[in-house]
Design an enzyme around this catalytic site. Structure first.
Site, PDB file in Angstrom:
ATOM      1  N   TYR A 154       0.815  -1.221   0.000  1.00 18.66           N
ATOM      2  CA  TYR A 154       0.000   0.000   0.000  1.00 18.66           C
ATOM      3  C   TYR A 154       0.850   1.274   0.000  1.00 18.66           C
ATOM      4  O   TYR A 154       0.310   2.371  -0.034  1.00 18.66           O
ATOM      5  CB  TYR A 154      -1.032  -0.006   1.134  1.00 18.66           C
ATOM      6  CG  TYR A 154      -0.511  -0.387   2.505  1.00 18.66           C
ATOM      7  CD1 TYR A 154       0.447   0.371   3.153  1.00 18.66           C
ATOM      8  CD2 TYR A 154      -1.043  -1.494   3.169  1.00 18.66           C
ATOM      9  CE1 TYR A 154       0.903   0.034   4.413  1.00 18.66           C
ATOM     10  CE2 TYR A 154      -0.597  -1.860   4.428  1.00 18.66           C
ATOM     11  CZ  TYR A 154       0.385  -1.084   5.054  1.00 18.66           C
ATOM     12  OH  TYR A 154       0.829  -1.419   6.304  1.00 18.66           O
ATOM     13  N   PRO A 195       6.099  -7.019   1.279  1.00 24.82           N
ATOM     14  CA  PRO A 195       5.244  -8.205   1.438  1.00 24.82           C
ATOM     15  C   PRO A 195       3.777  -7.845   1.622  1.00 24.82           C
ATOM     16  O   PRO A 195       3.441  -6.836   2.256  1.00 24.82           O
ATOM     17  CB  PRO A 195       5.794  -8.867   2.711  1.00 24.82           C
ATOM     18  CG  PRO A 195       6.455  -7.764   3.486  1.00 24.82           C
ATOM     19  CD  PRO A 195       6.739  -6.628   2.552  1.00 24.82           C
TER      20      PRO A 195
END
Ligand code: NAP
Length: 289
Positions: A154, A195
Site C-alpha cells: 500500500y 510483502p
C-alpha cells in the site's frame, strides 16, 4: 499448490564471515530473516526495544552455532542508534548487511487517528529507518554492504484505515531509491521487499484480530492464502546477498497478488455464465473464441 513450499535459493555459507544488523529481529519476519541468515553463516545483531523478545533467536543461535548479539534499541532515538551501531561494529569488526524491519501498525480510520498515533508510526517506520541507515551506511562506506528495507504494497496503492503506515512505507520506498543512487559509489546496495499479508503474531493481533477478519483478508488475496515469514525472509536474504550484485534501488513485491486489481464484480459475471451454459448445451465454448 495451495500451501507454502519454499525451495531454498541460497547456497550454504553464503553469509559466512558477514555480520547482519536486523531491527525487530526477535519476532515475526525479523526472526525469520535472522534465523535464515544465521543458518547461512552470518553473525546477527538483533535490536529492538524489549530484549525479552530476543530469547528465541538467542536460543536458536546457541543451538545451531551462529552468534547473536542482542541489544535494546528504540530506533526512534538517533543517539542510541549511534551507540548501538558503534558497539556492534566494535564487537564484530563491522556490519555487512542491514535489514530495516522494525515497524508499528494498527487499523484506524483517518478521521479517528490522533496526531500522536500518526507520528508514532512515522517515527518508528520512517524516521527510524533513516537513523539506522545513516549510522550503518557511514560504517559501510569503506567496504560496501547491502541494505534491505521492509515496505508494504500500500506504499504505492494507498489503503483505507492505515494511512499512517502507508505514508511511512511510501517514504521508505523513496528512501530506498534515493540512497541506492547516492551510495552506489560506496558499493552499498539498497533495496526493499514489499510483502503482502503474511502470518505473524504482531500483525494478526493488530490487523486481523478475529477469525472473521482473518478470513476477509485471506479472501482478498488472489492466491488464497497468507504468506509465511519464511518465504518473505528468503527474498530478503537473496537481496542482501552476493547473489544479486547488480540489483539496487529495487522494490520487490511478494504478496500473492494482494495488490492487484480485483474483478469489476465479484464472482463469475452473468454474461460469461450465460455463455458457459450455452457451451454446455453444445454452443460455442467460451475457451474457443
Ligand atoms: P512484528 O512481529 O510485530 O515485528 C515488529 C518488530 O519491530 C518487533 O520485533 C518489535 O520488537 C520491533 N519494534 C517495534 N517498534 C520498535 C522500535 N521503536 N524500535 C525498535 N524495534 C521496534 O511484525 P511483522 O509482521 O513481523 O512485521 C515486520 C515488518 O513487515 C514490518 O516492517 C511490517 O510493516 C512489515 N509488513 C508486515 C506485514 C504482515 O502482514 N505481517 C505485511 C506488510 C509489511 P520490540 O517490541 O521488542 O521493540
Amino acid at each position: 499448490m495451495s500451501d507454502a513450499q519454499t525451495t531454498p535459493l541460497l547456497p550454504a555459507g553464503i553469509f559466512e564471515g558477514q555480520t547482519a544488523f536486523i531491527t525487530g529481529a526477535g519476532t515475526g519476519l525479523g526472526l525469520a530473516v535472522a534465523t535464515r541468515m544465521g543458518r547461512l553463516g552470518a553473525n546477527i545483531v538483533c535490536v529492538s526495544r524489549d530484549t525479552g523478545h530476543h530469547e528465541q533467536l538467542l536460543a536458536r543461535g546457541a543451538e545451531e552455532g551462529f552468534e547473536v548479539l542482542s541489544a535494546a534499541l528504540d530506533v526512534r532515538e538517533p543517539a542510541d542508534v549511534k551507540r548501538v551501531v558503534r558497539a556492534a561494529c566494535e564487537h564484530f569488526g563491522g556490519i555487512d548487511v542491514l535489514v530495516n524491519n522494525a515497524a508499528g501498525n494498527f487499523v484506524r480510520p483517518a478521521m479517528a487517528l490522533a496526531p500522536k498515533g500518526f507520528k508514532a508510526v512515522i517515527d518508528i517506520a520512517l524516521n527510524g529507518v533513516f537513523y539506522v541507515s545513516r549510522e550503518v551506511g557511514r560504517r559501510m562506506r569503506e567496504r560496501g554492504g547491502t541494505i534491505v528495507n521492509i515496505s508494504a504494497p500500500y506504499a504505492t496503492t494507498g489503503k483505507p484505515h492505515v494511512v499512517h503506515s502507508a505514508c511511512a512505507k511510501a517514504g521508505v520506498e523513496a528512501m530506498t531509491r534515493s540512497l541506492a543512487a547516492e551510495w552506489a559509489m560506496y558499493g552499498i546496495r539498497v533495496n526493499a521487499v514489499s510483502p503482502g499479508p503474511f502470518v505473524s503474531e504482531g500483525a494478526g493481533d493488530r490487523l486481523w484480530p478475529s477469525a472473521e477478519m482473518e478470513q476477509q483478508v485471506r479472501d482478498s488475496i488472489p492466491m488464497g492464502r497468507f504468506g509465511t515469514a519464511e518465504e518473505v525472509a528468503e527474498l530478503v536474504c537473496l537481496l542482501s546477498s552476493t547473489a544479486t550484485p547488480w540489483v539496487t534501488g529495487a522494490v520487490w513485491l511478494a504478496d500473492g497478488g494482494w495488490s492487484l486489481p480485483r474483478p469489476m464484480v465479484e464472482g463469475v459475471p452473468e454474461r460469461i455464465d450465460r455463455r458457459r451454459r450455452a457451451s454446455d448445451a453444445g454452443g460455442p465454448s467460451p475457451e474457443s473464441d
